[in-house]
Design an enzyme around this catalytic site. Structure first.
Site, mmCIF file in Angstrom:
data_model
loop_
_atom_site.group_PDB
_atom_site.id
_atom_site.type_symbol
_atom_site.label_atom_id
_atom_site.label_comp_id
_atom_site.label_asym_id
_atom_site.label_seq_id
_atom_site.Cartn_x
_atom_site.Cartn_y
_atom_site.Cartn_z
ATOM 1 N N LYS A 222 -46.042 -27.123 4.218
ATOM 2 C CA LYS A 222 -45.958 -27.323 5.676
ATOM 3 C C LYS A 222 -47.114 -26.604 6.365
ATOM 4 O O LYS A 222 -47.217 -25.378 6.313
ATOM 5 C CB LYS A 222 -44.613 -26.779 6.198
ATOM 6 C CG LYS A 222 -44.531 -26.692 7.730
ATOM 7 C CD LYS A 222 -43.169 -26.174 8.206
ATOM 8 C CE LYS A 222 -43.183 -25.872 9.710
ATOM 9 N NZ LYS A 222 -41.879 -25.373 10.202
ATOM 10 N N ASP A 227 -46.512 -23.367 16.156
ATOM 11 C CA ASP A 227 -45.258 -24.034 16.496
ATOM 12 C C ASP A 227 -44.748 -23.517 17.837
ATOM 13 O O ASP A 227 -44.117 -22.463 17.902
ATOM 14 C CB ASP A 227 -44.227 -23.793 15.382
ATOM 15 C CG ASP A 227 -42.915 -24.534 15.634
ATOM 16 O OD1 ASP A 227 -42.868 -25.356 16.573
ATOM 17 O OD2 ASP A 227 -41.953 -24.295 14.877
ATOM 18 N N LYS A 234 -39.951 -23.080 22.430
ATOM 19 C CA LYS A 234 -39.375 -21.818 21.961
ATOM 20 C C LYS A 234 -39.466 -20.771 23.069
ATOM 21 O O LYS A 234 -40.443 -20.756 23.823
ATOM 22 C CB LYS A 234 -40.188 -21.295 20.762
ATOM 23 C CG LYS A 234 -39.948 -22.024 19.452
ATOM 24 C CD LYS A 234 -40.749 -21.359 18.335
ATOM 25 C CE LYS A 234 -40.637 -22.106 17.025
ATOM 26 N NZ LYS A 234 -39.295 -22.050 16.431
ATOM 27 N N ASP A 245 -46.796 -20.469 10.906
ATOM 28 C CA ASP A 245 -46.005 -21.640 10.538
ATOM 29 C C ASP A 245 -46.774 -22.599 9.613
ATOM 30 O O ASP A 245 -46.254 -23.649 9.239
ATOM 31 C CB ASP A 245 -45.517 -22.360 11.797
ATOM 32 C CG ASP A 245 -44.162 -23.019 11.624
ATOM 33 O OD1 ASP A 245 -43.439 -22.613 10.690
ATOM 34 O OD2 ASP A 245 -43.831 -23.935 12.387
ATOM 35 N N ASP A 304 -38.267 -28.971 17.879
ATOM 36 C CA ASP A 304 -38.594 -27.721 17.174
ATOM 37 C C ASP A 304 -38.251 -27.799 15.681
ATOM 38 O O ASP A 304 -38.611 -26.923 14.914
ATOM 39 C CB ASP A 304 -37.864 -26.549 17.835
ATOM 40 C CG ASP A 304 -38.483 -25.203 17.480
ATOM 41 O OD1 ASP A 304 -39.577 -25.198 16.879
ATOM 42 O OD2 ASP A 304 -37.864 -24.173 17.806
ATOM 43 N N GLU A 306 -39.673 -29.558 13.541
ATOM 44 C CA GLU A 306 -40.836 -30.408 13.254
ATOM 45 C C GLU A 306 -41.285 -30.338 11.802
ATOM 46 O O GLU A 306 -41.884 -31.269 11.285
ATOM 47 C CB GLU A 306 -42.005 -30.025 14.181
ATOM 48 C CG GLU A 306 -42.874 -28.832 13.721
ATOM 49 C CD GLU A 306 -42.135 -27.508 13.644
ATOM 50 O OE1 GLU A 306 -41.082 -27.382 14.307
ATOM 51 O OE2 GLU A 306 -42.590 -26.607 12.919
ATOM 52 N N ARG A 308 -39.581 -30.348 8.934
ATOM 53 C CA ARG A 308 -38.943 -31.340 8.055
ATOM 54 C C ARG A 308 -39.478 -32.740 8.357
ATOM 55 O O ARG A 308 -39.458 -33.612 7.504
ATOM 56 C CB ARG A 308 -37.419 -31.256 8.224
ATOM 57 C CG ARG A 308 -36.927 -31.644 9.584
ATOM 58 C CD ARG A 308 -35.503 -31.174 9.838
ATOM 59 N NE ARG A 308 -35.422 -29.730 10.048
ATOM 60 C CZ ARG A 308 -34.294 -29.072 10.255
ATOM 61 N NH1 ARG A 308 -33.147 -29.712 10.267
ATOM 62 N NH2 ARG A 308 -34.300 -27.762 10.439
HETATM 63 N N1 BES Z 1 -41.051 -22.769 12.099
HETATM 64 C C1 BES Z 1 -39.691 -22.769 12.500
HETATM 65 C C2 BES Z 1 -38.800 -21.954 11.583
HETATM 66 C C3 BES Z 1 -39.010 -20.479 11.571
HETATM 67 C C4 BES Z 1 -38.712 -19.721 12.692
HETATM 68 C C5 BES Z 1 -39.421 -19.865 10.422
HETATM 69 C C6 BES Z 1 -38.861 -18.363 12.640
HETATM 70 C C7 BES Z 1 -39.566 -18.522 10.380
HETATM 71 C C8 BES Z 1 -39.293 -17.760 11.507
HETATM 72 C C9 BES Z 1 -39.142 -24.188 12.501
HETATM 73 O O1 BES Z 1 -40.044 -25.172 12.844
HETATM 74 C C10 BES Z 1 -38.040 -24.196 13.503
HETATM 75 O O2 BES Z 1 -38.337 -24.023 14.654
HETATM 76 N N2 BES Z 1 -36.806 -24.409 13.037
HETATM 77 C C11 BES Z 1 -35.679 -24.420 13.873
HETATM 78 C C12 BES Z 1 -34.850 -25.638 13.495
HETATM 79 C C13 BES Z 1 -33.779 -25.986 14.486
HETATM 80 C C14 BES Z 1 -34.401 -26.436 15.801
HETATM 81 C C15 BES Z 1 -32.924 -27.101 13.906
HETATM 82 C C16 BES Z 1 -34.892 -23.137 13.635
HETATM 83 O O3 BES Z 1 -34.811 -22.677 12.492
HETATM 84 O O4 BES Z 1 -34.393 -22.585 14.616
HETATM 85 ZN ZN ZN Z 2 -42.014 -24.773 12.487
HETATM 86 MN MN MN Z 3 -40.176 -25.477 14.915
#
Ligand code: BES
Ligand code: ZN
Ligand code: MN
Length: 456
Positions: A222, A227, A234, A245, A304, A306, A308
């Site tokens: 990824k 992000d 966020k 990210d 957010d 994104e 996956r």
């Molecule tokens: N990049 C983030 C995940 C992340 C956040 C990894 C903080 C490490 C530290 C990812 O893109 C994300 O925002 N995931 C969301 C998914 C949710 C919106 C379903 C998450 O984990 O809150």
């Molecule tokens: Zn992300």
């Molecule tokens: Mn995200």
């Protein structure tokens, strides 16, 4: 490395061995150690003077941990605790390779924008270690950390792709890169949708290396260079560290570097979907529905989620080659951190043999990971009323598992597949692991693949 002076010996000393070691020291050093109350306590580093006042030796307490057996990475402490000089860790060492790697890895510093004022500590390889191989690993690791640590204003989508291209050039690998609107032409609709709002265009980098008749290994990472969350923006605290990210891409690049550098007997396919998840008038939106490369339609429940999405198209692309082994790395969910903390990334696979090999190698090379289940009943959490899938699970439970289950829908032809939900970052320094970017699981994956398929 480098310096031509005789290295100062660093002697690991368990509590049980201290008297025997003390007897071998010069009288000044011995008296000094006694005055300082040194007794081999775990983690204590004591610099001992000779009769001239110069450093004669260093004793490094390992407590009951005879010969750094339980945690060879503990030796990484030396890189941050010693005064400037050139050192060599003495035996007996349970794992001279890992102890040396820990010393080199612990000495990493990110100096692109500010010079380090830390003392210059260098290490000669301990006896019995494969110094060339370990120095090569330390270099690849440092390069991966640099990628993550470099902020998004410089680590643009083009810069990350350029780093991948430079790696390919070093090993004479073949590179293909699909940029911007060409992603639509070549059927990567979701990578395009996620990345189109950025001034730094989205892209897919595909790198092939090795003997086409060898076992096919695909590594997917990824590469979200920043992000923001997209329109599901966020909050400030959650956004602060999002330059990391692209940690999955950095881990995949690092693993590829290790495998090509080690001449693994594989046919490697490195696939990097690279985007910035930005906000603009043309950003993709909650409620949008896209037909993915694989043909499955995806409703956007949350912009957010994104990672996956871009991985869906990238995994489907890599899957077309029917790889013998496919592995992806992604800073995919905050939920993985809630479950296991920042230093222990979860991994997922349905292949029991692969799971066993991953867990065993992680312990062996001190690149720790922990298996979580691809629990099929949770698939219903990303059901959509209007599309095949929704990218955000309902209920807010088991976020790392549901994300892994989402990815799994796009892998149907690979013989076997594993997914690593990494954090990509060390929040507080530990021995051999400085604070900052960390391409977690890259060393483990490269070692496991080398063991499985061999090296030329
Ligand atoms: N990049 C983030 C995940 C992340 C956040 C990894 C903080 C490490 C530290 C990812 O893109 C994300 O925002 N995931 C969301 C998914 C949710 C919106 C379903 C998450 O984990 O809150
Ligand atoms: Zn992300
Ligand atoms: Mn995200």
């Amino acid at each position: 490395m480098a310096a031509k002076v005789a290295p100062i010996p660093v002697i690991p000393v368990s509590a049980a061995r201290w008297e025997e070691v003390a007897a071998r020291l010069g009288p000044t050093a011995r008296a000094y150690a006694a005055a300082q109350g040194f007794a081999g306590k775990s983690g204590r580093v004591l610099v001992l003077p000779g009769s001239s006042g110069a450093i004669e030796a260093v004793v490094f307490g390992t407590g009951d941990d005879e010969g750094l057996a339980q945690s060879p990475f503990f030796a990484g402490k030396l890189a941050t605790e010693l005064p400037a000089g050139h050192y060599r860790l003495e035996g007996p060492l349970a794992d001279a390779n890992l102890s040396y790697l820990a010393c080199l890895s612990g000495g990493y510093r990110f100096t692109k924008y500010k010079e380090s004022d830390a003392p210059t500590v260098t290490f000669a390889p301990p006896t019995g270690c494969e110094s060339d191989r370990i120095e090569r690993i330390a270099k690849a690791l440092a390069a991966g950390r640099d990628l993550i640590n470099t902020p998004a204003n410089e680590m643009t989508t083009d810069a990350l792709a350029a780093a991948a291209r430079a790696l390919a050039a070093r090993y004479g690998a073949h590179v293909e890169e699909i940029v911007g609107d060409a992603l639509l032409r070549d059927n990567f609709p979701i990578i395009h949708a996620v990345g189109r709002a950025s001034a730094s265009p989205p892209r897919l980098v595909s790198i092939r290396w090795g003997d086409p008749s060898a076992p096919r290994v695909a590594l997917v990472g990824k590469g979200v260079v920043f992000d923001t969350g997209g329109l599901n923006l966020k909050p400030d605290n959650s956004m602060l560290l999002m330059k990391k990210d692209m940690g999955g891409a950095a881990a995949a690049i690092t693993a590829a570097d290790l495998l090509m550098g080690g001449n693994a007997k594989i046919c490697l396919h490195l696939v990097l979907p690279i985007v910035e998840n930005a906000v603009a008038g043309n950003a993709f939106r909650p409620g949008d529905i896209y037909r993915s490369r694989k043909g499955l339609t995806v409703e956007i429940g949350n912009t957010d989620a994104e990672g996956r999405l871009i991985l869906a198209d990238a995994l489907a692309f890599a899957d077309d080659d029917e790889p013998d082994l496919m592995i992806d790395f992604a800073t995919l969910t905050g939920a993985a951190r809630v479950a296991l903390g920042p230093d222990l990334p979860p991994f997922y696979t349905d292949d029991e043999m692969l799971a066993e090999a991953i867990a065993r190698t992680g312990v062996a090379v001190q690149d720790p990971v922990w298996r979580l289940p691809l629990w099929k009943p949770y698939r219903s959490m990303f059901d959509s009323k209007v599309a095949d899938l929704n990218n955000a699970g309902t209920g807010g439970f088991a976020g790392s598992i549901t994300a892994a289950l989402f990815l799994q829908r796009f892998v149907t032809k690979a013989k076997t597949w594993a997914h690593f939900d990494i954090y990509g970052w060390t929040p507080t320094a530990k021995p051999g692991r400085p604070e900052g970017g960390e391409p977690q699981a890259a060393r483990l994956v490269a070692s496991m693949i080398e063991a499985k398929f061999g090296v030329a």
